[in-house]
Write a protein that holds these residues in place. Structure first.
Motif, PDB file in Angstrom:
ATOM      1  N   ASP A  88      17.648   9.567  33.990  1.00 38.11           N
ATOM      2  CA  ASP A  88      18.438  10.810  34.073  1.00 38.11           C
ATOM      3  C   ASP A  88      18.290  11.680  32.820  1.00 38.11           C
ATOM      4  OD1 ASP A  88      19.939   9.537  32.141  1.00 38.11           O
ATOM      5  OD2 ASP A  88      21.784   9.408  33.322  1.00 38.11           O
ATOM      6  N   GLN A 104      13.703  13.430  33.846  1.00 38.19           N
ATOM      7  CA  GLN A 104      14.790  13.273  34.805  1.00 38.19           C
ATOM      8  C   GLN A 104      14.167  13.162  36.205  1.00 38.19           C
ATOM      9  OE1 GLN A 104      17.760  16.130  33.889  1.00 38.19           O
ATOM     10  NE2 GLN A 104      19.408  15.048  34.912  1.00 38.19           N
ATOM     11  N   PHE A 120      16.267  16.864  42.622  1.00 40.10           N
ATOM     12  CA  PHE A 120      15.658  15.625  42.125  1.00 40.10           C
ATOM     13  C   PHE A 120      14.174  15.884  41.952  1.00 40.10           C
ATOM     14  CE2 PHE A 120      13.380  11.636  42.735  1.00 40.10           C
ATOM     15  CZ  PHE A 120      14.059  10.785  41.875  1.00 40.10           C
ATOM     16  N   TRP A 168      22.807  10.916  41.293  1.00 42.06           N
ATOM     17  CA  TRP A 168      23.167  10.441  39.946  1.00 42.06           C
ATOM     18  C   TRP A 168      22.043  10.740  38.951  1.00 42.06           C
ATOM     19  CZ3 TRP A 168      25.047   5.064  42.001  1.00 42.06           C
ATOM     20  CH2 TRP A 168      26.405   5.162  42.374  1.00 42.06           C
ATOM     21  N   THR A 169      20.803  10.530  39.375  1.00 36.18           N
ATOM     22  CA  THR A 169      19.658  10.792  38.499  1.00 36.18           C
ATOM     23  C   THR A 169      19.583  12.259  38.130  1.00 36.18           C
ATOM     24  OG1 THR A 169      18.443   8.970  39.562  1.00 36.18           O
ATOM     25  CG2 THR A 169      17.159  10.564  38.291  1.00 36.18           C
ATOM     26  N   THR A 173      21.866  14.500  38.099  1.00 35.24           N
ATOM     27  CA  THR A 173      23.046  15.053  37.428  1.00 35.24           C
ATOM     28  C   THR A 173      23.386  14.312  36.135  1.00 35.24           C
ATOM     29  OG1 THR A 173      24.497  13.703  38.840  1.00 35.24           O
ATOM     30  CG2 THR A 173      24.040  15.959  39.571  1.00 35.24           C
ATOM     31  N   GLY A 174      22.473  13.457  35.650  1.00 37.44           N
ATOM     32  CA  GLY A 174      22.684  12.775  34.374  1.00 37.44           C
ATOM     33  C   GLY A 174      23.769  11.735  34.401  1.00 37.44           C
ATOM     34  N   ASP A 175      23.893  11.006  35.509  1.00 35.28           N
ATOM     35  CA  ASP A 175      25.033  10.110  35.708  1.00 35.28           C
ATOM     36  C   ASP A 175      24.607   8.679  36.036  1.00 35.28           C
ATOM     37  OD1 ASP A 175      27.704   9.431  35.871  1.00 35.28           O
ATOM     38  OD2 ASP A 175      27.951  10.131  37.938  1.00 35.28           O
ATOM     39  N   LEU A 176      23.515   8.214  35.422  1.00 31.83           N
ATOM     40  CA  LEU A 176      23.030   6.859  35.724  1.00 31.83           C
ATOM     41  C   LEU A 176      23.668   5.772  34.863  1.00 31.83           C
ATOM     42  CD1 LEU A 176      19.172   7.181  36.349  1.00 31.83           C
ATOM     43  CD2 LEU A 176      20.963   6.636  38.009  1.00 31.83           C
TER      44      LEU A 176
END
Length: 424
Positions: free
Chosen positions: A199, A264, A90, A309-310, A312-315
């Motif tokens: 993200d 990100q 992160f 989530w942030t 890994t592009g999952d927001l």
């Protein structure tokens, strides 16, 4: 998950305190940590400016996730190096982190994307900067272009004060960070901060806060890294909040993505609420310090999950839950800060104050046996919850009164603007 937090301040203690509550966590490390972080994580002696040392530790301990706290490590590209070594992290990229690392970079992005901000000039030599100052007069704002630990900004109310700030920058007061100077128009209004997670494409708004930058009561004295904060900040109304997302945050994220440097991480927007509408004062590419200390007390969602989530592009489609209570944090600093100060004075009474409504986060401290010693400018962050801001303030200052530290000082008016509005 085995998690490593990078940093040693009050922000990192607050992040560690909240991450330690996550059911996803199996083991938490913090490098280097401070005199308080050992209660929630294992402190690791490490030079965090040595990226190879960080990566070697991650390999040795089989770290699953790295959280980078301080601005210097963001701007130095620690996140890029950790990711290149195969670890999830992160932290914005070095390229996107220029939002904080260079005020000129951010101003140019604002020009490109039509983001409302103060009129400005950027200068690489003293003579040109002084000529701009004489043409525009005071009040005016002088900023070292690079990182300066929150101290590189002078709000000059006279031409003489602005002259001194410009000369200091080019004389090396802030090292390489002052090699370029941004001069901005003085904006009238009230400052407030908005934090969002991004993200790379999706934006998840977090919450608002208001910092207190000046060293002394009544917003007097020199600028600091922050002497206290509270959250939420009702002065940022829902309508203005929506305008900030549409006109400032979204174009920033779009502009960086279009450049091939998607953002990100957490985006911290410092805003000025002017008569013409909200304008961007500056961006920070990390969590605020001391705003984070207030924010984590209100956060009901799993912070570790949000950060994963942030990273890994999952927001997309995610939500975040907040308490409707207020949180307020008061910074105890060593006398002399933000100027020269001494280290090593003993602090008594800081342990044992934590409760359901009060948390003491350490910043510049170290332990010598059972003794807590000051080891920095900003030293303790006394943070409290309340049904309203006045109750949070009362609880925070009641806890401050129980700390015995003659060598320290604090502001006694954190939250004053909002409390005054509520009394009107």
């Amino acid at each position: 998950m085995r998690v490593l937090i990078i940093g040693s301040g009050g922000r990192e203690h607050a992040l560690a305190w909240k991450i330690a509550q996550s059911p996803l966590l199996t083991k938490l490390f913090i490098a280097p940590g401070n005199g308080g972080t050992g209660s929630v994580a294992e402190n690791v002696v490490m030079d965090i400016a040595d990226h190879k040392a960080v990566i070697d530790f991650c390999k040795l301990i089989a770290i699953d996730f790295v959280v980078v706290g301080p601005d210097a490590q963001v701007v130095a590209g620690l996140g890029d190096d950790v990711r290149a070594a195969g670890f999830t992290c992160f932290c914005p990229s070095k390229a996107a982190g220029q939002l904080e690392g260079s005020k000129g970079f951010t101003k140019a992005l604002c020009d490109e994307m039509g983001i409302p901000t103060a009129a400005y000039g950027r200068f690489d030599d003293e003579a040109s900067a002084l000529a701009y100052l004489y043409a525009h007069g005071a009040p005016i704002v002088i900023k070292a272009d690079g990182l300066a630990a929150g101290k590189g900004v002078t709000v000059a109310m006279s031409v003489e004060e602005a002259e001194e700030a410009i000369i200091d920058c080019f004389a090396g007061a802030f090292g390489a960070s002052g090699a370029s100077v941004v001069i901005e128009e003085f904006m009238q209004g009230e400052e407030v901060s908005l934090f969002v997670l991004c993200d790379g494409e999706n934006i998840l708004p977090l919450t608002t806060a208001q910092d207190h930058k000046r060293a002394f009561d009544g917003d007097n004295g020199p600028n600091t890294g922050g002497m206290g904060a509270y959250s939420p900040a009702p002065v940022l109304t829902r309508a203005v909040y929506e305008e900030v997302l549409a006109r400032i945050i979204a174009p920033t994220v779009q502009g960086l993505r279009a450049r091939g440097t998607p953002y990100q991480g957490v985006l911290y927007a410092g805003l000025m609420l002017t008569e013409e509408g909200p304008k961007l004062v500056e961006y920070n590419a990390r969590f605020g310090d001391p705003e984070t200390q207030a924010m984590v007390l209100r956060l009901q969602s799993d912070l570790l999950q949000l950060l994963v989530w942030t990273a890994t592009g999952d927001l997309a489609g995610r939500e975040v839950r907040w308490s409707d209570r207020y949180a307020l944090t008061v910074i105890l600093a060593t006398k002399g800060y933000p100027g020269p100060y001494g280290n090593g004075s003993e602090i008594r009474g800081a342990d044992g104050l934590d409760s359901d409504t009060v948390q003491v986060f350490h910043a510049g401290t170290r332990r010598e046996g059972k003794r807590v010693l000051a080891h920095g400018g900003r030293v303790l962050n006394v943070t409290a919850l309340g049904a309203d801001l006045a109750e949070a303030q009362r609880r925070a200052y009641a806890a401050v009164e129980r700390i015995d530290w003659p060598e320290g000082f604090c502001r006694r008016d954190i939250g004053w603007r909002e409390i005054l509005r509520n009394q009107a």
